[in-house]
Design a protein around this motif. Structure first.
Motif, short mmCIF file in Angstrom:
data_model
loop_
_atom_site.label_atom_id
_atom_site.label_comp_id
_atom_site.label_asym_id
_atom_site.label_seq_id
_atom_site.Cartn_x
_atom_site.Cartn_y
_atom_site.Cartn_z
N THR A 1 63.54 18.72 -10.13
CA THR A 1 62.25 19.25 -9.72
C THR A 1 62.51 20.42 -8.79
O THR A 1 63.24 20.29 -7.80
CB THR A 1 61.42 18.18 -8.99
OG1 THR A 1 61.21 17.07 -9.87
CG2 THR A 1 60.07 18.75 -8.56
N TYR B 1 60.79 23.52 -6.48
CA TYR B 1 59.64 24.13 -5.81
C TYR B 1 60.05 25.51 -5.31
O TYR B 1 61.18 25.70 -4.84
CB TYR B 1 59.19 23.30 -4.61
CG TYR B 1 58.63 21.94 -4.93
CD1 TYR B 1 57.28 21.76 -5.21
CD2 TYR B 1 59.46 20.81 -4.93
CE1 TYR B 1 56.76 20.50 -5.48
CE2 TYR B 1 58.95 19.55 -5.20
CZ TYR B 1 57.61 19.40 -5.48
OH TYR B 1 57.11 18.15 -5.76
N THR C 1 58.50 28.70 -2.58
CA THR C 1 57.81 28.68 -1.28
C THR C 1 56.84 29.85 -1.22
O THR C 1 57.16 30.97 -1.65
CB THR C 1 58.80 28.74 -0.11
OG1 THR C 1 59.62 27.56 -0.15
CG2 THR C 1 58.08 28.79 1.22
N SER D 1 55.98 31.55 -9.86
CA SER D 1 56.60 30.23 -9.76
C SER D 1 56.28 29.39 -10.99
O SER D 1 57.15 28.71 -11.55
CB SER D 1 56.11 29.51 -8.49
OG SER D 1 56.41 30.29 -7.34
N CYS E 1 58.66 26.25 -12.10
CA CYS E 1 58.64 25.44 -10.89
C CYS E 1 57.53 24.40 -10.98
O CYS E 1 56.44 24.66 -11.50
CB CYS E 1 58.39 26.31 -9.66
SG CYS E 1 59.71 27.49 -9.29
N GLY F 1 56.07 23.18 -8.33
CA GLY F 1 55.11 23.46 -7.28
C GLY F 1 55.59 24.55 -6.35
O GLY F 1 56.64 25.18 -6.59
N MET F 2 54.82 24.78 -5.28
CA MET F 2 55.13 25.82 -4.32
C MET F 2 54.82 25.30 -2.92
O MET F 2 53.69 24.91 -2.63
CB MET F 2 54.30 27.08 -4.61
CG MET F 2 54.54 28.24 -3.67
SD MET F 2 53.65 29.75 -4.15
CE MET F 2 51.95 29.29 -3.73
N LEU G 1 52.63 22.35 -2.67
CA LEU G 1 53.30 21.35 -1.84
C LEU G 1 52.89 21.65 -0.41
O LEU G 1 53.48 22.48 0.27
CB LEU G 1 54.82 21.43 -2.03
CG LEU G 1 55.69 20.58 -1.12
CD1 LEU G 1 55.39 19.09 -1.29
CD2 LEU G 1 57.18 20.87 -1.38
N HIS H 1 50.81 18.17 -3.92
CA HIS H 1 51.90 17.38 -3.39
C HIS H 1 51.94 17.56 -1.87
O HIS H 1 51.38 18.52 -1.34
CB HIS H 1 53.23 17.78 -4.04
CG HIS H 1 53.26 17.52 -5.51
ND1 HIS H 1 54.35 17.84 -6.30
CD2 HIS H 1 52.36 16.95 -6.34
CE1 HIS H 1 54.11 17.48 -7.54
NE2 HIS H 1 52.90 16.95 -7.59
N VAL I 1 64.08 22.84 -3.11
CA VAL I 1 62.97 23.63 -2.57
C VAL I 1 63.53 24.99 -2.20
O VAL I 1 64.31 25.12 -1.25
CB VAL I 1 62.34 22.95 -1.34
CG1 VAL I 1 61.12 23.75 -0.87
CG2 VAL I 1 61.93 21.51 -1.67
#
Length: 338
Positions: free
Chosen positions: A4, A6, A8, A31, A36, A38-39, A67, A96, A312
């Protein structure tokens, strides 16, 4: 290999106000296009509210999960749960959660919070247990150390398929214990692999890092030094932050920075990819891996082989950076499967 990843989100303090919404939306789209999940959206006393930023990311994408960093000092756990369920209700999308225990010391003091390090993790555990119970649709009664609720129920209810993934800092023993207690993924700011006394630094869970990779190692390092040049003002700010910080990861990385990387046995080989230049110059709070796609992929594969499942990444300045990171993860996956 199942990872997974992520990205930013840019911070409002780094982007002019008229351009910030577009910067958030663009980074969210990059992203998502890069694959990805999420972010990460930061929170602290000096930047825009992460829930409003998260909504901007949701409306700019089709599946990306913000996130959101959740600081217990900022809001009641019911309010955080309501944010998650309301965004799900309005947009049909998951959010998230990156649960915080600490933060900038002066931010906490400005809010009248003098709670000690390990107690902050205990508070976050209690907070997260109430929050996630509400999201599961439970009627919650709890007389806790920090929060007391009675017959509390969330509306609108959260669809079970939109239940958030939960992450928490896991660099300290208190953080790892908290992660285990609430069933969250512990995220570390990793030290270089092989620096533990037994020669094998354990990772597991997830790591927070930046990646600068190119086909050619020299080009990657040129980009790295151009993006994060040595800065005396930043070095002074880093030293000042160190004097007041009680974060384990901050001190761990500072100690790691004092150990020079080993010279490659083969003089024609690439230098070690692990780099703390941005951290030492107060330009980023995570280590970076820098080098050719193959060299950085080999290092990522070592983290994966030691149980790392979540990465991340730092704020991407351009979509190409996420593309290069994606190439690294593809090659690391091939190496692990081989």
């Amino acid at each position: 290999m199942s990872l997974t990843v992520y990205s930013t989100c840019p911070q409002s303090k780094d982007v002019p106000a008229p351009d910030y919404l577009d910067a958030v939306a663009a980074t969210a789209r990059w992203s998502e296009e890069a694959g990805c999940a999420g972010m990460l959206v930061y929170t602290d006393n000096g930047i825009a509210d992460p829930w409003l930023v998260a909504q901007t990311a949701i409306t700019a994408t089709e599946r990306l999960a913000p996130l959101v960093a959740v600081q217990p000092v900022y809001m009641h756990p019911y309010t955080a749960a309501s944010m998650v369920s309301s965004l799900a209700y309005l947009h049909g999308r998951a959010v998230h959660l990156n649960m915080l225990a600490g933060g900038f010391r002066n931010d906490l003091l400005a809010l009248g919070d003098t709670t000690e390090h390990d107690d902050r993790y205990a508070r976050t555990v209690e907070y997260t247990q109430i929050l996630t119970a509400l999201l599961r649709g439970e009627t919650v009664t709890r007389e806790g150390r920090w929060h007391t609720v009675e017959n509390l129920k969330l509306a609108p209810a959260l669809p079970p398929e939109l239940m958030p993934e939960v992450l928490i800092s896991g660099s300290s023993p208190a953080g790892r214990a908290a992660a285990a207690e609430i069933g969250a993924t512990p995220i570390r700011y990793p030290e270089p692999l092989g620096t533990a006394p037994d020669g094998d630094t354990p990772t597991g869970g997830g790591v927070r890092m930046g990646i600068i990779a190119r086909d050619d190692a020299d080009e990657a390092w040129r980009v790295a030094h151009e993006r994060f040049p040595a800065d005396r003002t930043g070095q002074v700010a880093h030293a000042m932050a160190m004097r007041v910080s009680d974060s384990h990861w901050h001190h761990q990385l500072t100690a790691a920075a004092k150990t020079p990387p080993a010279a490659p046995a083969d003089l024609d080989a690439e230098p070690e990819p692990y780099w703390l230049g941005p951290f030492e110059n107060y330009q980023s709070f995570c280590p970076y891996l820098v080098g050719s796609h193959d060299r950085v992929a080999a290092e990522v594969a070592r983290y994966v082989e030691r149980g790392t499942e979540v990465f991340v990444l730092d704020i991407p300045p351009a979509p190409e950076d996420l593309g290069h990171a994606g190439e690294v993860f593809a090659r690391a996956g091939a190496a692990v499967r081989a």
